[in-house]
Scaffold this active site. Structure first.
Site, short mmCIF file in Angstrom:
data_model
loop_
_atom_site.label_atom_id
_atom_site.label_comp_id
_atom_site.label_asym_id
_atom_site.label_seq_id
_atom_site.Cartn_x
_atom_site.Cartn_y
_atom_site.Cartn_z
N LEU A 42 0.91 -1.18 0.05
CA LEU A 42 -0.13 -0.04 -0.09
C LEU A 42 0.78 1.32 0.01
O LEU A 42 2.15 1.12 0.63
CB LEU A 42 -0.87 0.10 1.22
CG LEU A 42 -2.05 -0.88 1.43
CD1 LEU A 42 -2.85 -0.64 2.75
CD2 LEU A 42 -2.97 -0.79 0.35
N GLY A 44 1.05 3.75 -2.92
CA GLY A 44 0.63 4.27 -4.08
C GLY A 44 2.42 4.82 -4.92
O GLY A 44 3.18 4.63 -4.16
N CYS A 46 3.75 7.60 -5.70
CA CYS A 46 4.52 8.87 -5.30
C CYS A 46 5.31 8.47 -4.11
O CYS A 46 6.49 8.69 -4.03
CB CYS A 46 3.52 9.83 -4.79
SG CYS A 46 4.26 11.29 -4.11
N GLY A 185 15.76 8.43 -22.78
CA GLY A 185 14.80 9.30 -22.31
C GLY A 185 15.23 10.49 -21.98
O GLY A 185 16.51 10.75 -21.56
N GLY A 186 14.44 11.58 -22.25
CA GLY A 186 14.77 13.10 -21.50
C GLY A 186 13.71 13.81 -21.07
O GLY A 186 13.53 14.96 -20.61
N GLY A 187 12.91 12.99 -20.34
CA GLY A 187 11.64 13.62 -19.74
C GLY A 187 12.19 13.88 -18.06
O GLY A 187 13.53 13.57 -17.80
N GLY A 275 8.87 7.17 -20.48
CA GLY A 275 7.54 7.71 -20.01
C GLY A 275 6.73 6.54 -19.53
O GLY A 275 7.16 5.32 -19.48
N HIS A 449 16.19 41.68 0.73
CA HIS A 449 17.44 41.50 0.06
C HIS A 449 18.56 40.96 0.98
O HIS A 449 18.43 41.04 2.33
CB HIS A 449 17.87 42.81 -0.32
CG HIS A 449 19.31 42.82 -1.02
ND1 HIS A 449 19.44 42.29 -2.42
CD2 HIS A 449 20.20 43.30 -0.54
CE1 HIS A 449 20.68 42.56 -2.45
NE2 HIS A 449 21.34 43.08 -1.49
C1 LIG Z 1 10.34 8.06 -10.54
C2 LIG Z 1 9.16 8.83 -10.56
C3 LIG Z 1 9.40 10.32 -10.07
C4 LIG Z 1 8.34 11.11 -9.89
N1 LIG Z 1 8.65 12.32 -9.14
C5 LIG Z 1 7.30 13.14 -9.17
C6 LIG Z 1 7.56 14.33 -8.52
O1 LIG Z 1 8.67 14.84 -7.88
N2 LIG Z 1 6.56 15.19 -8.39
C7 LIG Z 1 5.39 14.97 -8.76
O2 LIG Z 1 4.33 15.55 -8.93
N3 LIG Z 1 5.13 13.62 -9.43
C8 LIG Z 1 6.18 12.75 -9.54
N4 LIG Z 1 5.88 11.61 -10.13
C9 LIG Z 1 4.53 11.17 -10.77
C10 LIG Z 1 3.72 10.71 -9.32
O3 LIG Z 1 4.23 9.70 -8.99
C11 LIG Z 1 2.31 10.30 -9.94
O4 LIG Z 1 1.81 11.37 -10.80
C12 LIG Z 1 1.26 10.07 -8.87
O5 LIG Z 1 1.85 9.30 -8.02
C13 LIG Z 1 0.03 9.17 -9.37
O6 LIG Z 1 -0.80 8.97 -8.40
P1 LIG Z 1 -2.19 8.24 -8.95
O7 LIG Z 1 -2.93 8.31 -7.64
O8 LIG Z 1 -2.67 8.65 -10.07
O9 LIG Z 1 -1.49 6.72 -9.08
P2 LIG Z 1 -0.98 5.64 -8.32
O10 LIG Z 1 -0.09 6.28 -7.09
O11 LIG Z 1 0.11 4.85 -9.07
O12 LIG Z 1 -2.02 4.67 -7.80
C14 LIG Z 1 -2.73 4.15 -8.37
C15 LIG Z 1 -3.18 2.87 -7.56
O13 LIG Z 1 -4.16 2.08 -8.49
C16 LIG Z 1 -3.87 0.61 -8.04
N5 LIG Z 1 -4.57 -0.24 -9.18
C17 LIG Z 1 -4.36 -0.10 -10.61
N6 LIG Z 1 -5.17 -0.94 -11.17
C18 LIG Z 1 -5.97 -1.45 -10.13
C19 LIG Z 1 -7.05 -2.32 -10.66
N7 LIG Z 1 -7.50 -2.81 -11.62
N8 LIG Z 1 -7.85 -2.68 -9.19
C20 LIG Z 1 -7.23 -2.15 -8.15
N9 LIG Z 1 -6.12 -1.47 -8.07
C21 LIG Z 1 -5.77 -0.82 -8.96
C22 LIG Z 1 -2.43 0.53 -8.21
O14 LIG Z 1 -2.13 -0.73 -7.46
C23 LIG Z 1 -1.98 1.75 -7.45
O15 LIG Z 1 -1.85 1.78 -5.98
C24 LIG Z 1 7.01 10.55 -10.31
C25 LIG Z 1 6.74 9.57 -10.79
C26 LIG Z 1 7.94 8.64 -10.98
C27 LIG Z 1 7.64 7.22 -11.69
#
Ligand SMILES: Cc1cc2nc3c(=O)[nH]c(=O)nc-3n(C[C@H](O)[C@H](O)[C@H](O)COP(=O)(O)OP(=O)(O)OC[C@H]3O[C@@H](n4cnc5c(N)ncnc54)[C@H](O)[C@@H]3O)c2cc1C
Length: 475
Positions: A42, A44, A46, A185-187, A275, A449
């Protein structure tokens, strides 16, 4: 024995940042809410494999870099070195602390948490599979919020699958450092991890398909980062075409086209950072008629899909994969479920991005590139950090700040910052834009300043002068 079915007001698919934001809001309003989370751990993305671990590691890399550059300030640190295991242990401890808190929030009883994967059987019913614990087999709800996040985009080169590669998930949890690394990649994820590994003495080659790093930014901002990377020793190839992948002994390699030549580079590891795509495969969306575009769930401003009782939030809907956007979208979806008549809408005027490299790259609102593409008139002014007192004190002279203003009203349309603490500095422009300030008002705002923040007053004052001069000419 699993119950055949259960019912609720709101079913939230996914317990990441967006899903949690939606669930706590509907539950607080008294709606019977169920969160379905299919992951083994558990927390997510982030917390577990995204923002928090990457920023913890990048901060360690920055401290190491500063210690190694200590003579800039006349300091003597004979040998700044590191214990990679200890660096990772600190990161792991921090991630666990954040995850523990999220686990507590998800299990605190405000809403029901089911450990299962969900798939739509029909527009009001979910099938729950791979259940952990005592999840029922299906769930019926009046409303749904889909917040299933994203997954790493599949590799564009079939050979890569055979030779193997790292994704950001593995890169953030390596037991030991590779001697060399190719970053594809360059993102934001690619550039942050490239610099992290480089500063921990890994020989890094970065191969980017597009013309510049960070394609959402203006080219002038990307160029500052590219120059800084080259100076730090990252081999950087932009504007390339990936052609193939190969193995050479223990090393792995990439074949690509660069300036009309075929190039081959090899390294101890390859990091695939091209990506992430929405995690919507297998949800049964097509079967129930929820519209998607390249996997992304299409929503209106109220975060509603084309089926009005089904909402989406976070990475699975976009437009960017940024955690605070997902949280905001989750909250809006929830409030529109609670009070459908109010129709709260998301406002992307303040869409911002921060890339935690050194120099950091941050932007909010309109960029010059987007203004040109959409034919939006604007005035722009910028000011470099190498002419700014506090930046000179800090010894960080890369980059600039830039403001875009409406030529008619002077209202701030956007801001960009490449340089020290850009991720913090951009918040002044977010606040100014939220309050719909003009460049004149920003220039007149008191700034202490010597601070980095006072740098914004220069482009603001310049734009204010130009607006006044143009007003006089028009008379
Ligand atoms: C390396 C990296 C660095 C990052 N750094 C930043 C940053 O500095 N700042 C920033 O703003 N963003 C950053 N991000 C992006 C950020 O982490 C995401 O935008 C954010 O965590 C997405 O949240 P979410 O709730 O949409 O998805 P998630 O946190 O991925 O949650 C989705 C959840 O749904 C669950 N799930 C999926 N399918 C199913 C299903 N069918 N049934 C039940 N559960 C399911 C998954 O298990 C997961 O726990 C980064 C991403 C990465 C990979």
């Amino acid at each position: 024995m699993r119950d055949a079915n259960t019912t609720c007001d709101v079913a939230v698919l996914g317990g990441g940042s967006a899903g949690y934001a939606a669930a706590r809001t509907t539950a607080a309003a008294g709606l019977k809410t169920v969160v379905i989370e299919g992951a083994r751990a558990l927390g997510g993305l982030c917390i577990l494999r995204g923002c928090m671990p990457s920023k913890a590691l990048l901060y360690a890399a920055e401290v190491l870099h500063l210690a190694r550059a200590a003579n800039t300030w006349g300091l003597e640190i004979p040998k700044a070195s590191f214990n990679f295991k200890a660096v990772m242990a600190r990161k792991n401890a921090m991630v666990e602390e954040f995850a523990r808190y999220r686990r507590h929030e998800l299990s605190s009883g405000k809403f029901k948490l089911l450990r299962a994967r969900a798939r739509f059987l029909d527009a009001h019913t979910l099938a729950l599979s791979e259940a952990r614990g005592r999840a029922p087999k299906s769930l019926t709800a009046k409303y749904f919020v889909i917040s299933t996040g994203s997954v790493v985009a599949p590799p564009p080169l079939p050979d890569l699958k055979n030779i193997g590669f790292l994704t950001s998930d593995e890169a953030l949890a390596l037991p030991r450092l590779p001697k060399s690394l190719i970053v594809l990649g360059g993102g934001p994820v690619a550039v942050e991890l490239a610099q992290f590994f480089c500063r921990f003495d890994v020989k890094v080659t970065l191969i980017q398909r597009g013309r510049h790093l960070l394609r959402d930014c203006d080219a002038d901002a990307a160029l500052v980062l590219e120059n800084a990377f080259r100076r730090e020793g990252i081999r950087l190839f932009t504007n390339t075409k990936l052609l193939g992948a190969f193995r050479k002994g223990r090393d792995k390699g990439i074949v690509f086209q660069f300036r009309n030549q075929i190039r081959r580079v090899a390294a101890g590891e390859i990091l695939l950072a091209l990506g992430r795509i929405p995690a919507t495969d297998g949800l049964g969306l097509e079967e129930i008629g929820v519209k998607t575009e390249y996997g992304r769930i299409v929503t209106n401003g109220f975060m509603q899909t084309n089926l009005p009782h089904i909402y989406a939030a976070g990475d699975c809907t976009g437009p960017r994969q940024i955690v605070h956007i997902g949280v905001e979208q989750g909250g809006i979806a929830a409030r529109n479920i609670i009070a459908p008549g109010k129709k709260e809408s998301i406002d992307y005027r303040l869409l911002c991005s921060v890339v935690f490299t050194d120099p950091q790259v941050a932007a909010v609102g309109l960029t010059e590139g987007r203004a040109a593409r959409r034919n939006i008139p604007y005035l722009a002014a910028s000011h470099p950090f190498n002419d700014h007192g506090k930046a000179m004190i800090m010894g960080t002279r890369d980059g600039f700040v830039k403001l875009l203003a409406d030529p008619g009203t002077g209202g701030i349309l956007g801001g960009a910052c490449v340089g020290p603490m850009a991720g913090e500095l951009i918040h002044e422009i977010i606040a100014a834009m939220r309050g719909r300030m003009t460049v004149g008002e920003l220039a007149a705002m008191p700034h202490y300043h010597p601070t980095l923040a006072e740098i914004w007053t220069y482009p603001a004052a310049e734009l204010e002068e130009r607006l006044k001069a143009e007003a006089v000419t028009m008379q």
